[in-house]
Write an enzyme that holds these catalytic residues in place. Structure first.
Site, PDB file in Angstrom:
ATOM      1  N   ARG A 299       0.820  -1.224   0.000  1.00 25.78           N
ATOM      2  CA  ARG A 299       0.000   0.000   0.000  1.00 25.78           C
ATOM      3  C   ARG A 299       0.849   1.267   0.000  1.00 25.78           C
ATOM      4  NH1 ARG A 299      -3.220  -1.246   4.157  1.00 25.78           N
ATOM      5  NH2 ARG A 299      -2.506   0.361   5.570  1.00 25.78           N
TER       6      ARG A 299
ATOM      7  N   TYR B 190     -15.579  20.798 -11.402  1.00 24.39           N
ATOM      8  CA  TYR B 190     -16.032  19.530 -11.997  1.00 24.39           C
ATOM      9  C   TYR B 190     -17.232  19.019 -11.186  1.00 24.39           C
ATOM     10  CZ  TYR B 190     -15.527  14.544 -13.210  1.00 24.39           C
ATOM     11  OH  TYR B 190     -15.741  13.252 -13.605  1.00 24.39           O
TER      12      TYR B 190
ATOM     13  N   LYS C  50      -6.584  11.892 -17.733  1.00 21.42           N
ATOM     14  CA  LYS C  50      -6.698  12.687 -18.973  1.00 21.42           C
ATOM     15  C   LYS C  50      -5.345  12.729 -19.698  1.00 21.42           C
ATOM     16  CE  LYS C  50     -10.765  13.459 -17.245  1.00 21.42           C
ATOM     17  NZ  LYS C  50     -11.862  12.576 -17.557  1.00 21.42           N
TER      18      LYS C  50
ATOM     19  N   ASP D  10      -7.463  22.091  -8.967  1.00 24.03           N
ATOM     20  CA  ASP D  10      -7.618  21.008  -9.937  1.00 24.03           C
ATOM     21  C   ASP D  10      -6.893  21.481 -11.191  1.00 24.03           C
ATOM     22  OD1 ASP D  10      -8.442  19.336 -12.020  1.00 24.03           O
ATOM     23  OD2 ASP D  10     -10.395  18.941 -11.109  1.00 24.03           O
TER      24      ASP D  10
HETATM   25  C1  PLP Z   1     -11.467  18.748 -14.429  1.00 23.34           C
HETATM   26  C2  PLP Z   1     -11.624  17.337 -13.968  1.00 23.34           C
HETATM   27  N1  PLP Z   1     -11.216  17.018 -12.746  1.00 23.34           N
HETATM   28  C3  PLP Z   1     -11.360  15.771 -12.260  1.00 23.34           C
HETATM   29  C4  PLP Z   1     -11.934  14.784 -13.017  1.00 23.34           C
HETATM   30  C5  PLP Z   1     -12.124  13.428 -12.414  1.00 23.34           C
HETATM   31  O1  PLP Z   1     -11.215  12.519 -12.885  1.00 23.34           O
HETATM   32  P1  PLP Z   1     -11.519  10.945 -12.862  1.00 23.34           P
HETATM   33  O2  PLP Z   1     -12.503  10.709 -13.955  1.00 23.34           O
HETATM   34  O3  PLP Z   1     -10.195  10.334 -13.097  1.00 23.34           O
HETATM   35  O4  PLP Z   1     -12.092  10.618 -11.524  1.00 23.34           O
HETATM   36  C6  PLP Z   1     -12.375  15.068 -14.316  1.00 23.34           C
HETATM   37  C7  PLP Z   1     -12.978  14.013 -15.145  1.00 23.34           C
HETATM   38  O5  PLP Z   1     -13.581  14.259 -16.173  1.00 23.34           O
HETATM   39  C8  PLP Z   1     -12.221  16.380 -14.800  1.00 23.34           C
HETATM   40  O6  PLP Z   1     -12.671  16.734 -16.017  1.00 23.34           O
END
Ligand code: PLP
Length: 395
Positions: free
Chosen positions: A57, A110, A207, A182
């Site tokens: 872990r 998000y 992404k 983010d």
């Molecule tokens: C700006 C942003 N932050 C976070 C996430 C979340 O990522 P995950 O899909 O890997 O949980 C996304 C997913 O589309 C996103 O567009």
């Protein structure tokens, strides 16, 4: 010697300690690590927080290589790994909040980040105030004695507003507030959050870092002051990832720069083409002057990528369906950052749930596109045909 970004992306984390001399580290699978002596076990236990084989872990050499690379690329003290971006966001918030605290959350976050605040944090007695992404100095008026975290997402999800990050972090730090961003759109390379006062940079590495639409992965890089707390709280929440996914994250980093350059070139070309189409009301691309906060993009970012939005004049769900059905290269999918082009449509009513203070104020359908690595002329031809279908359906 400070290396240029391309060099750093190729070499970060390729420490012989992890790779054993190969170009890439082996995928080291382990739950159990065994020790040859009491002394060896004692040392591993003592150093378990510091990239030492201890128990699965805490990671293996594959994880350590990826963690080291991410911390170096983003410029932080350490990188915690999560099974997806959402887990990285949730765990980072939990690591710095407790019952009775208050969080300032950007209104253009998000959607699951909003849901996490409105459901989970609320249940634990943490209050959330949403703020306009373009708030600037007025952020000060929203700070309460119990405000502990300021959360940024720049550009904002779907509507793409670019925030004045240094101004907001300055205000927050005057009140001892932890600043989290983010940074998924910045991909860790086009925006360097630690240069602008951010304490923790979270990414959906799902992404652009992974870049091939085949792995869910989250990262959170923290500065020196916040690294220990982030790492230990995330560890206690049981956050860990498979070595295969760490390997693929690391592999994605190696080609990130060239991929982003192509996404950038094509997306600017498509965005400019869209601006000239009679059906388009406006385009929201941070690299274009018409995007809210474009001046902060120009000041703080070194480049863009393939993700942006445009709003058309009017809303006609049947015509939107005609636009979307029949696309050759743009697939419909809830993601971005891979090599392929994607499109999603948002009708204006959907923003009633997605925004509480920053009403986007438009009445047309919003299309969010991800411009992939296909030939850009093919993508423009695909959009041209989509507008023809749209117009036909409107008759
Ligand atoms: C700006 C942003 N932050 C976070 C996430 C979340 O990522 P995950 O899909 O890997 O949980 C996304 C997913 O589309 C996103 O567009």
């Amino acid at each position: 010697m400070s290396e240029k970004r391309q060099t750093q992306l190729v070499s970060a984390g390729r420490n012989k300690k992890w790779t054993n001399g190969a170009v890439n580290p082996p995928v080291q699978r382990a739950s159990t690590i065994t020790f040859n002596s009491v002394e060896e076990k004692r040392k591993a236990t003592q150093n378990r927080m510091n990239k030492t084989l201890f128990y699965g872990r805490r990671g293996t050499n594959t994880h350590f290589a990826f963690q080291e690379a991410m911390a170096e690329v983003e410029g932080g003290a350490g990188c915690a790994l999560y099974p997806c971006g959402t887990a990285a966001i949730a765990s980072t918030l939990l690591a710095f909040l407790k019952t009775g605290d208050h969080v300032l959350m950007v209104d253009t976050c998000y959607e699951p980040t909003r849901d996490f605040c409105n459901n989970t944090l609320k249940r634990y007695g943490v209050e959330t105030t949403y703020y306009d992404p373009m708030i600037g100095d007025d952020l000060e008026s929203l700070i309460q004695p119990n405000t502990k975290v300021l959360f940024l997402e720049s550009p904002g999800s779907i509507t793409m507003e670019v925030q004045d990050v240094p101004k907001l972090t300055d205000i927050a730090h005057q009140h001892d507030i932890v600043v989290v961003i983010d940074n998924t759109w910045g991909a860790g390379v086009n925006f360097s959050p630690f240069d602008y006062g951010v304490d923790i940079s979270v990414q959906a590495a799902t992404k652009y870092i992974v870049g091939h639409s085949d792995v869910m992965l989250g990262t959170a890089v923290a500065n020196e002051k916040h690294w220990d707390q982030l790492r230990e709280e995330s560890y206690l929440l049981g956050q860990c990832i498979s070595p295969d996914d760490a390997y693929l994250g690391l592999r994605g980093l190696r080609t990130l720069d060239v991929r982003l350059k192509q996404h950038q070139e094509s997306s600017i070309k498509v965005a400019k083409w869209l601006e000239e189409q009679p059906e388009v009301d406006f385009v929201r691309h941070p690299a274009l002057a018409s995007c809210p906060g474009h001046e902060f993009y120009e000041r703080d970012f070194s480049g863009c990528n393939g993700l942006f939005s445009f709003v058309i004049k009017g809303s006609n769900p049947a015509a939107t369906t005609a636009f979307l059905d029949g696309m050759q290269h743009f697939a419909m999918g809830y993601s971005w950052g891979g090599f392929e082009s994607l499109v999603l449509a948002n009708e204006p009513e959907s923003f009633k749930q997605l925004r509480t203070v920053a009403n986007p104020g438009f009445t047309g359908t919003l299309f969010r596109v991800h411009i992939g690595l296909e030939n850009v002329e093919d993508l423009i031809a695909d959009l041209k045909a989509a507008f023809e279908r749209y117009n036909e359906a409107c008759k």
